[in-house]
Design a protein around this motif. Structure first.
Motif: not given
Ligand code: CAA
Length: 701
Positions: A228-237
């Motif tokens: 749901r977070q469209r490849g953004l860096p923060a959620p992955r981090a």
């Protein structure tokens, strides 16, 4: 602000009551951090003190780190050091969570040895919404308290939980009905009496066991959250930091968290998201509004028109507990409108996002009528009928006759002159635009249109209503299309031209989606319905050759199963259609345009730069007060990717010189005067400045 002002320390029965008092939200800026450190050091130093209760004044325990300090050199003590000192104190500290504990505020509470919450408290780690991760131990301590699955959900989505859930999960030891501080001191006394070493969250390992035993668990939990977070860096981090809690010893996990935080805080995405955070709060501040203006009291609303817009607006009021009357002229339209409202709620219930009894409560707040005398009931009246000036003026004459003195009178027009509508009444000072965005119960933007005679307290009332019903208000001036649609219009014109020159709908949509919008202009057109614009164009005698040709072929968009794309029965997925390609090529030919291959880069520039140019004109004309207001409008009303910070912020990142050069190039090669750079854009480009250098200006009236 000195640390003594923002931290109140009092002694009670051999223990300290430490109160954070840094309005409005107890943000953990340097003064508060110093004050807390001094209080904790005193606790460590004075052997007669047995422990402390830590709480906040007002509605907040603490809303976390002071966001305005990010990106600057921050002074010691930093929050992680403060929390480490607290956790290792060796004397018990109880967090009495009186209200919201967010971000660094919750992390501070996690460093305490016990937590007790008021029933209305809410707890969350919303850093991800600012393109960050909890950087003061939250990713290491929260999973230790509530387990990896729930911690990931809280950290990756940023959504807070309430006190009851926090108790169930083990985030707090107890919920105190009644006297929170009294209950916190009793908890402290109990701990002191037991004489055990105060438990440190960092030592609690048992809830990490499941993830340690199953190396695939984190990714399985994270996958749907990240989707749901469209490849953004923060959620992955965020996921990586929680993984470190599971795979590394505590101290090393903390180091990993700090490293990841440092990368994010300097990322362009987080800078853009922080820009929007502050921009959102500025957009409803008028530089010329006297400080003593207060909003009027609003307890009941009346909406005129039971169409899609009117229904959505009524739902927005009902959703936030405000009773609302919907007036329509005939029973049939009214019944259809009310049935659609029920259907909309039912869809939400069937998706599991709304409880059935809550739906009934909301529906019970919505009353339909054909009797215009209920106009007298409304503290705010919002007109949402067809876009016809005559009709709206007639309705405003009626409103003027029947509405109670002091009621706020708003039109939801998206194109008409609010001054002309206000002039139909004897009280233009009460009239303004409240421009909702479709679907009105979902979209958060509310453009508040200030007409030349609108009073300040009417504007303040509209802002207060907007906030109460969960909207993001942005105050703008009167012009055709106001801010959002006026800029959109430039994009639509280029999109249509691109089709005539050689692109296909899917090429344009792909470029816009790749930029970060949830949907391209043509898929959006199909969703909204192409016939609406077609009718308006016919009435105004204007043309959009391809859209007109599609409508003439009966292709009105999703509702007819075909528009710029075709749709399989029951599906909303756009499928490129050779028939559309044929219509487009034929139209180009008919107009004598030689088609050419168009690069994705050109498409993107022509989708974005003309809007920025129009934004510059809007600022020149003082239709908007600040460039950042325009950013807010695009992020909340049109799906502009928040991590790109809005069109004017984006323009500053690209550089206005570059944008000016490209606009000049397109204006010349395409022979399109609308693409000539605005004077303001050229001036700022020549001075090497950005839109952010412009001072706030009052709206022209
Ligand atoms: N830092 C600095 N200022 C803040 C702030 C923060 N964390 N939170 C709110 N403010 C300011 C707002 O800018 C606003 O200022 P103005 O009055 O000058 O416009 C004022 O406080 C009041 O805020 P709102 O108008 O938003 O009030 P509200 O009651 O509608 O909402 C809120 C309150 C829910 C706390 C909301 O402000 C919010 O979501 N704040 C951000 C919370 C957050 O993201 N915290 C995490 C910070 S990052 C962090 O903590 C990193 C870390 O790990 C160390």
């Amino acid at each position: 602000m000195t640390s003594a002002n923002v931290v109140k320390v009092t002694e009670r029965d051999g223990a300290l009551l430490i109160e954070m008092d840094n309005p409005p939200v107890n943000a953990l800026g340097i003064a508060l951090r110093r004050g807390l450190m001094a209080a904790f050091e005193r606790l460590a130093r004075e052997s007669a003190l047995k422990g402390a209760v830590l709480t906040g004044t007002g509605r907040f325990f603490s809303a976390g780190a002071d966001i305005s300090e990010f990106g600057k050199t921050r002074e010691n003590p930093l929050l992680p050091e403060l929390i480490a000192f607290l956790e290792d104190l060796g004397k018990p500290v109880v967090a009495a969570i009186n209200g919201q504990a967010l971000g660094g505020g919750l992390e501070l509470a996690l460093g305490c040895h016990y937590r007790i919450a008021a029933p209305a408290a809410r707890m969350g780690l919303p850093e991800v919404k600012l393109g960050l991760l909890p950087g003061a131990g939250g990713t290491q301590r929260l999973p230790r308290l509530i387990g990896v699955e729930r911690a990931l959900a809280m950290i990756v989505t940023g959504e807070p939980i309430d006190a009851a859930e926090a108790k169930t999960l083990g985030l707090v030891d107890d919920v105190a009905e009644g006297d929170l501080i009294g209950a916190a001191f009793r908890l402290l006394e109990g701990a002191v009496a037991r004489g055990v070493r105060p438990p440190r969250t960092r030592d609690r390992e048992e809830k990490l066991a499941a993830a340690r035993a199953d190396s695939g668990l984190i990714d399985r939990i994270a996958e749907p959250l990240l989707k749901r977070q469209r490849g953004l860096p923060a959620p992955r981090a965020c996921v990586e930091a929680v993984r470190a809690a599971v795979t590394l010893p505590f101290e090393e996990g903390l180091k990993r968290e700090v490293e990841l935080f440092a990368q994010l805080v300097n990322s362009p995405e987080s800078k853009a998201q922080r820009h929007i955070f502050f921009a959102e709060r500025e957009a409803a501040k008028l530089p010329d509004m006297p400080a003593d203006v207060r909003p009027r009291e609003v307890n009941k609303a009346v909406v005129i028109g039971a169409g899609t817009m009117g229904g959505g607006i009524a739902m927005s009021f009902a959703n936030f507990g405000i009773p609302v009357w919907i007036i329509d002229q005939d029973h049939e339209s009214l019944d259809r409108g009310l049935a659609r409202i029920r259907e909309n709620y039912q869809i939400t219930v069937s998706r599991g996002s709304l409880a059935a009894d809550e739906m009934e409560k909301r529906l019970a707040r919505i009353h339909g009528t054909t009797d215009w005398s209920v106009l007298a009931e409304g503290d705010v009246v919002i007109e949402a009928v067809f876009e016809e000036l005559d009709l709206k003026q007639r309705i405003f004459r009626m409103i003027d006759e029947k509405a109670r003195p002091g009621a706020l009178l708003a039109t939801n027009t998206s194109t008409l002159d609010v001054n002309k509508i206000a002039a139909a009444t004897s009280r233009p000072e009460d009239v303004l635009g409240m421009h909702f965005f479709s679907p009105a119960n979902v979209m958060r933007l509310l453009e508040i249109v200030r007409a030349s005679k609108t009073s300040f307290d009417a504007i303040a009332t509209a802002i207060a209503i907007g906030r109460r019903i969960g909207k993001v208000p942005a105050v703008v001036g009167v012009c055709d299309g106001f801010v959002g649609n006026r800029m959109l219009h430039r994009r639509t014109a280029q999109a249509e031209r691109l089709l005539l020159e050689g692109a296909l709908p899917q090429d344009v949509d792909q470029a816009v989606v790749a930029f970060g919008f949830p949907m391209g202009p043509f898929a959006m057109g199909d969703l909204a319905g192409l016939d609406v614009g077609w009718r308006i164009r016919k009435a105004r005698g204007t043309k959009a050759p391809i859209s007109d040709a599609l409508c003439e072929a009966g292709r009105f968009g999703q509702k007819t199963g075909a528009g710029y794309y075709r749709y399989e029965k029951g599906s909303r997925t756009p499928i490129p259609d050779p028939e559309v390609e044929r219509i487009i090529i034929e139209t180009s030919k008919r107009l004598g345009i030689t088609r050419r291959p168009i690069s994705a880069e050109e498409i993107t520039e022509r989708m974005i730069y003309p809007m920025i140019n129009e934004g510059a004109r809007i600022l020149e004309e003082r239709i908007a007060m600040r460039a950042s207001d325009i950013d807010v409008i695009w992020v909340y009303g049109y799906g502009w990717p928040v991590w790109r910070g809005g069109p004017m912020y984006y323009a500053d990142q690209v550089g206005l010189g570059q944008i000016e050069a490209r606009l000049k190039h397109y204006a010349e090669t395409l022979n399109d005067e609308t693409l000539r750079p605005a004077a303001l854009l050229s001036r700022l480009a020549a001075e090497g400045k950005g839109f952010s250098s412009l001072p706030v200006q009052p709206i022209a009236i």
